[in-house]
Design a protein around this motif. Sequence first.
Motif, PDB file in Angstrom:
ATOM      1  N   GLY A  39      -3.319 -21.082  11.083  1.00 18.16           N
ATOM      2  CA  GLY A  39      -3.171 -20.092  10.024  1.00 18.16           C
ATOM      3  C   GLY A  39      -2.149 -19.056  10.429  1.00 18.16           C
ATOM      4  O   GLY A  39      -2.051 -18.698  11.612  1.00 18.16           O
ATOM      5  N   ARG A  40      -1.384 -18.595   9.440  1.00 17.37           N
ATOM      6  CA  ARG A  40      -0.397 -17.550   9.680  1.00 17.37           C
ATOM      7  C   ARG A  40      -0.824 -16.273   8.967  1.00 17.37           C
ATOM      8  O   ARG A  40      -0.978 -16.281   7.739  1.00 17.37           O
ATOM      9  CB  ARG A  40       0.978 -17.998   9.177  1.00 17.37           C
ATOM     10  CG  ARG A  40       2.070 -16.940   9.369  1.00 17.37           C
ATOM     11  CD  ARG A  40       3.469 -17.427   8.979  1.00 17.37           C
ATOM     12  NE  ARG A  40       4.435 -16.353   9.099  1.00 17.37           N
ATOM     13  CZ  ARG A  40       5.571 -16.409   9.815  1.00 17.37           C
ATOM     14  NH1 ARG A  40       5.896 -17.519  10.434  1.00 17.37           N
ATOM     15  NH2 ARG A  40       6.377 -15.376   9.883  1.00 17.37           N
ATOM     16  N   PHE A  41      -1.015 -15.226   9.734  1.00 13.59           N
ATOM     17  CA  PHE A  41      -1.281 -13.894   9.202  1.00 13.59           C
ATOM     18  C   PHE A  41       0.076 -13.205   9.185  1.00 13.59           C
ATOM     19  O   PHE A  41       0.592 -12.783  10.220  1.00 13.59           O
ATOM     20  CB  PHE A  41      -2.322 -13.181  10.068  1.00 13.59           C
ATOM     21  CG  PHE A  41      -3.625 -13.938  10.137  1.00 13.59           C
ATOM     22  CD1 PHE A  41      -3.779 -15.027  10.990  1.00 13.59           C
ATOM     23  CD2 PHE A  41      -4.687 -13.596   9.317  1.00 13.59           C
ATOM     24  CE1 PHE A  41      -4.962 -15.747  11.028  1.00 13.59           C
ATOM     25  CE2 PHE A  41      -5.876 -14.301   9.352  1.00 13.59           C
ATOM     26  CZ  PHE A  41      -6.005 -15.393  10.207  1.00 13.59           C
ATOM     27  N   HIS A  42       0.663 -13.150   8.017  1.00 16.52           N
ATOM     28  CA  HIS A  42       2.115 -13.004   7.855  1.00 16.52           C
ATOM     29  C   HIS A  42       2.583 -11.552   7.831  1.00 16.52           C
ATOM     30  O   HIS A  42       2.047 -10.746   7.063  1.00 16.52           O
ATOM     31  CB  HIS A  42       2.509 -13.697   6.545  1.00 16.52           C
ATOM     32  CG  HIS A  42       3.966 -13.677   6.246  1.00 16.52           C
ATOM     33  ND1 HIS A  42       4.872 -14.398   6.983  1.00 16.52           N
ATOM     34  CD2 HIS A  42       4.693 -13.014   5.311  1.00 16.52           C
ATOM     35  CE1 HIS A  42       6.089 -14.200   6.492  1.00 16.52           C
ATOM     36  NE2 HIS A  42       6.004 -13.350   5.485  1.00 16.52           N
ATOM     37  N   ASP A  43       3.554 -11.251   8.672  1.00 13.16           N
ATOM     38  CA  ASP A  43       4.363 -10.031   8.545  1.00 13.16           C
ATOM     39  C   ASP A  43       3.470  -8.796   8.506  1.00 13.16           C
ATOM     40  O   ASP A  43       3.498  -8.015   7.550  1.00 13.16           O
ATOM     41  CB  ASP A  43       5.220 -10.135   7.275  1.00 13.16           C
ATOM     42  CG  ASP A  43       6.338  -9.106   7.254  1.00 13.16           C
ATOM     43  OD1 ASP A  43       6.696  -8.575   8.316  1.00 13.16           O
ATOM     44  OD2 ASP A  43       6.844  -8.822   6.147  1.00 13.16           O
ATOM     45  N   ARG A  44       2.741  -8.587   9.592  1.00 15.06           N
ATOM     46  CA  ARG A  44       1.687  -7.578   9.598  1.00 15.06           C
ATOM     47  C   ARG A  44       2.097  -6.203  10.142  1.00 15.06           C
ATOM     48  O   ARG A  44       1.251  -5.318  10.262  1.00 15.06           O
ATOM     49  CB  ARG A  44       0.495  -8.117  10.405  1.00 15.06           C
ATOM     50  CG  ARG A  44      -0.206  -9.319   9.753  1.00 15.06           C
ATOM     51  CD  ARG A  44      -0.755  -8.937   8.397  1.00 15.06           C
ATOM     52  NE  ARG A  44      -1.388 -10.024   7.679  1.00 15.06           N
ATOM     53  CZ  ARG A  44      -2.714 -10.225   7.635  1.00 15.06           C
ATOM     54  NH1 ARG A  44      -3.516  -9.441   8.286  1.00 15.06           N
ATOM     55  NH2 ARG A  44      -3.207 -11.215   6.924  1.00 15.06           N
ATOM     56  N   ALA A  45       3.354  -6.046  10.501  1.00 19.02           N
ATOM     57  CA  ALA A  45       3.784  -4.781  11.117  1.00 19.02           C
ATOM     58  C   ALA A  45       4.913  -4.134  10.327  1.00 19.02           C
ATOM     59  O   ALA A  45       5.842  -4.817   9.893  1.00 19.02           O
ATOM     60  CB  ALA A  45       4.250  -5.032  12.552  1.00 19.02           C
TER      61      ALA A  45
END
Lengths: 162, 162
Positions: A39-45
């Motif tokens: 799973g990709r937890f996308h672009d969190r920063a």
Amino acid sequence: MTLDHIQIKPLTAVDFSAFGDVLEAAGIPDRLINHGMGGRFHDRALLDFGPDGRAGISIFDAEPRDLPYHLNILERHPEGSQAFIPMHSNEWLVIVAEAGDTPGPVHAFRVPPGVGVNFHKGTWHGVLTPLHVPGLFAVIDRIGQTSNLQECRLPVPLVITE
Amino acid sequence: MTLDHIQIKPLTAVDFSAFGDVLEAAGIPDRLINHGMGGRFHDRALLDFGPDGRAGISIFDAEPRDLPYHLNILERHPEGSQAFIPMHSNEWLVIVAEAGDTPGPVHAFRVPPGVGVNFHKGTWHGVLTPLHVPGLFAVIDRIGQTSNLQECRLPVPLVITE
């Protein structure tokens, strides 16, 4: 002299939102990747390296600290965000202060294993404080020609306690 | 049918240099930080997110794989570099292939604990292959409007072995 004490709180994205982003695999991933094997937890920063900077990846190797911890100094990077990714499975400590020309009220968060943080540009924070060996972190921050560092020594230390 | 076997090699920066950067705290740090309590191994990755992309930090949570591992597919990101930072203290596996319109000879590297890698833009590589739970990695790659992905399915699997 009696020193002021700051009690460490569990890290939550809501409590940390004034200071930065919590980088974790929480909830449902934004995308399935690798043919369903991940799973990709996308672009969190919220990254910001300013008009004259660029992103870089550095590795920090820091001495672990004991609790209670005496906080003597806070710093901030006026020109860029700074993310810390633990390269281990230990909890660690993040210390931040509320915004202002000098640091406002201080908050200490216990970061669970497998979780990183990204300080938004200009957030006052303590130096890297692992609690265990190894004190290894990947750091994604601004690479540029300026020092991008302001330090503020506290007139009296604060005691960070469990 | 007899399948070709690829033996896993230890990761070294020299062997990996054709594919990307090894991200580790090796040797003397470039700078002492935190008033002598830490070392900074500075700016160790060749990042490239292209003219229309930007850096992002995502978290991947991937299923661990067993050895021998059957490699069926390789992929590359033509528009940007991609760095993988393990958020744990386990070794993991990196599979790459030499450059070309389709993947060239394949190499498999065992990455020691506390070490990340950055694939240079366009490097053919296997999907993320942790060997243990948790399969947690921070990924620093290109955020943009395009898919930035090419896949190449191998006509016959390769067997990656110890």
